[in-house]
Design an enzyme around this catalytic site. Structure first.
Site, PDB file in Angstrom:
ATOM      1  N   LYS A  40       0.838  -1.204   0.000  1.00  0.00           N
ATOM      2  CA  LYS A  40       0.000   0.000   0.000  1.00  0.00           C
ATOM      3  C   LYS A  40       0.875   1.257   0.000  1.00  0.00           C
ATOM      4  CE  LYS A  40      -0.290  -0.222   5.047  1.00  0.00           C
ATOM      5  NZ  LYS A  40      -1.136  -0.625   6.184  1.00  0.00           N
ATOM      6  N   ARG A 169     -10.883  -0.200  14.613  1.00  0.00           N
ATOM      7  CA  ARG A 169     -10.749   0.538  13.357  1.00  0.00           C
ATOM      8  C   ARG A 169     -11.769  -0.114  12.419  1.00  0.00           C
ATOM      9  NH1 ARG A 169      -4.873   0.960  10.371  1.00  0.00           N
ATOM     10  NH2 ARG A 169      -5.359  -1.171   9.812  1.00  0.00           N
ATOM     11  N   TYR A 303      15.300  30.271   8.157  1.00  0.00           N
ATOM     12  CA  TYR A 303      14.182  31.101   8.618  1.00  0.00           C
ATOM     13  C   TYR A 303      14.184  31.219  10.134  1.00  0.00           C
ATOM     14  CZ  TYR A 303      11.998  30.718   3.989  1.00  0.00           C
ATOM     15  OH  TYR A 303      11.724  30.784   2.662  1.00  0.00           O
ATOM     16  N   MET A 351      11.185  24.589   2.389  1.00  0.00           N
ATOM     17  CA  MET A 351      10.328  23.783   1.520  1.00  0.00           C
ATOM     18  C   MET A 351      11.137  22.809   0.664  1.00  0.00           C
ATOM     19  SD  MET A 351       7.392  24.977  -1.197  1.00  0.00           S
ATOM     20  CE  MET A 351       6.604  26.095  -0.064  1.00  0.00           C
TER      21      MET A 351
HETATM   22  C1  LIG Z   1      -0.422  -1.667   6.835  1.00  0.00           C
HETATM   23  C2  LIG Z   1      -1.089  -2.933   7.169  1.00  0.00           C
HETATM   24  C3  LIG Z   1      -0.343  -4.117   7.290  1.00  0.00           C
HETATM   25  C4  LIG Z   1       1.161  -4.134   7.300  1.00  0.00           C
HETATM   26  O1  LIG Z   1       1.618  -3.662   8.551  1.00  0.00           O
HETATM   27  P1  LIG Z   1       3.162  -3.628   8.913  1.00  0.00           P
HETATM   28  O2  LIG Z   1       3.194  -3.237  10.336  1.00  0.00           O
HETATM   29  O3  LIG Z   1       3.755  -2.571   8.033  1.00  0.00           O
HETATM   30  O4  LIG Z   1       3.720  -4.962   8.629  1.00  0.00           O
HETATM   31  C5  LIG Z   1      -1.040  -5.291   7.462  1.00  0.00           C
HETATM   32  N1  LIG Z   1      -2.388  -5.312   7.516  1.00  0.00           N
HETATM   33  C6  LIG Z   1      -3.124  -4.187   7.431  1.00  0.00           C
HETATM   34  C7  LIG Z   1      -4.604  -4.277   7.521  1.00  0.00           C
HETATM   35  C8  LIG Z   1      -2.509  -2.959   7.280  1.00  0.00           C
HETATM   36  O5  LIG Z   1      -3.252  -1.852   7.215  1.00  0.00           O
END
Ligand SMILES: *Cc1c(COP(=O)(O)O)cnc(C)c1O
Length: 426
Positions: A40, A169, A303, A351
């Protein structure tokens, strides 16, 4: 492709695919189960195409992303790379040559919108993606899309039901899971989809002694009883990300979802550093010094003039800033290596640039000292430890910025060129 053996002439992130393959082997060996490479967020900022292909070559049979749009993009990339679609059906076992893709965040759609030709969920089915549902609304949208897809000759969809086992979640809480499971079973009976998985996510896997993960496991077992009681037979139970994989063997179940460890960072350096875990950071962020200069004692830098040279000083300018993902919280603290010198940012991060301290320009007797670096020398912000012993890790940056390594690498700006390297290419 520019070779990474040449020094950087502009800012770049060098992605070491051999390190990635090494980390994959380390994690796969520990897990002892099939594994999903979590790619992801553009593979945690590393570049989804090379990372996915390297993970498949290293034995991944699953690829996972959050956003559906990214999963569709990934399917296109794999199609172009000649990676096959998996066999259809609930039982076919994926392989690195024909992996499965799971996406766990779909747009919110009414059943009507989901069923419409070209809808995101219809496209997900056409792309042979596995999908997830946590709520009845989500399930209804998936079912509607699956029904429409099957009506035009498509194969039944593949769904993973998500239980909330303590993260609060996504996932169905215990109270809501029975209705979700019943509805999923009813849909399954109509032949439009198969519930192939039951899954959840750990909230405190990096706290080995908190008891939290044991609670997650107990809730997962109850969720499994609920879904099987409803007549479902999810063959894939998955719970562990990198933390669970490493530190809670009981959570490995049928599949692990490895993210951060693949990229060579620890889920929690307070528990074990990447070096202690035998993992090698995959991303090296580097830039050529655009200039060096000598300034008198007392000269204020950047800055707000928040740092002033304590003595006559050599400074270096690094062409990376917060627009590139260098956190402003790293002001005065972000570690940087230039050759054998380890130094830090001085003053505020701008930046597109920041200034580093290159040390005193005079010795204690007032004699001039040469500048230890010059324009064109490579400044490394984070990467894998090397022979100089000076290269900081993304976890070092996380520590000074009050965040986690995940955020350091994923926030690297998309416009910073990623340059892949591997032994085979050299
Ligand atoms: C991001 C994520 C993972 C991977 O987690 P890591 O700690 O980076 O290994 C696995 N499952 C879900 C649902 C996630 O959102």
């Amino acid at each position: 492709m520019p070779t990474v053996k040449q020094p950087a002439t502009t800012s770049r992130a060098v992605i070491d695919l051999d390190a990635l393959a090494h980390n994959a082997r380390v994690l796969a060996e520990v897990a002892g189960t099939p594994w999903m490479a979590v790619v992801k967020a553009d593979a945690y900022g590393h570049g989804i195409a090379p990372v996915s292909l390297t993970c498949l070559a290293a034995g991944a049979t699953w690829l996972g992303v959050a956003q559906l749009a990214e999963a569709l993009h990934l399917r296109d990339l794999l199609d172009q790379a000649g990676i096959a679609r998996p066999e259809p059906g609930p039982d076919a076992v994926p392989t690195p040559r024909a992996p499965r893709l799971l996406s766990w965040l779909a747009p919110v759609l009414t059943p009507q919108a989901a069923a419409a030709p070209g809808s995101p969920l219809r496209r997900a089915l056409e792309a042979d993606l596995d999908m997830s549902a946590s709520t009845l609304d989500q399930l209804e949208a998936v079912v509607a899309a699956c029904a429409a897809h099957v009506a035009v000759g498509g194969v039944p969809g593949r769904l993973h039901l998500k239980a909330d086992t303590g993260m609060s979640r996504a996932g169905a809480v215990a109270e809501d899971l029975p209705a979700l499971a019943e509805a999923a079973r009813a849909a399954e009976r109509t032949g439009v989809l198969d519930v192939v998985g039951l899954w959840s996510h750990l909230s405190r896997a990096d706290e080995p002694d908190s008891g939290s993960t044991e609670e997650h496991l107990a809730r997962f077992a109850r969720a499994e009883a609920v879904v099987t009681g409803a007549g479902l037979t999810p063959r894939l139970r998955h719970l562990a990300a990198t933390g669970g994989l490493l530190w809670h063997p009981d959570t490995r179940l049928d599949l692990v979802r490895a993210g951060i460890g693949l990229y060579g960072l620890s889920p929690d350096p307070a528990v074990a550093t990447s070096a202690e875990l035998g993992l090698t950071p995959v991303m090296r962020l580097e830039a050529p010094l655009t200039l060096t200069k000598r300034v008198p004692a007392g000269t204020a830098v950047s800055y707000g003039g928040t740092w002033a040279a304590p003595t006559e000083r050599w400074l270096g300018l690094v062409p990376l800033g917060y627009a590139d993902g260098v956190p402003r919280h790293a002001a005065g603290a972000g570690p940087v290596a230039v050759g054998t010198l380890r130094t830090t940012i001085v003053g505020k991060v701008c930046m597109d640039q920041f200034v580093i301290d290159l040390g005193p320009a005079v010795d204690d007797d007032g004699r001039p000292l040469p500048c230890p670096a010059r324009a064109g020398d490579t400044a490394v912000l984070w990467g894998a430890p090397d022979a100089t012993g000076t290269v900081p890790t993304a976890d070092d940056w996380a520590a000074v910025c009050g965040t986690i390594g995940y955020e350091i690498v994923t926030r690297l700006g998309p416009h910073v060129p990623r340059v892949t390297t591997s032994q085979e290419e050299q």
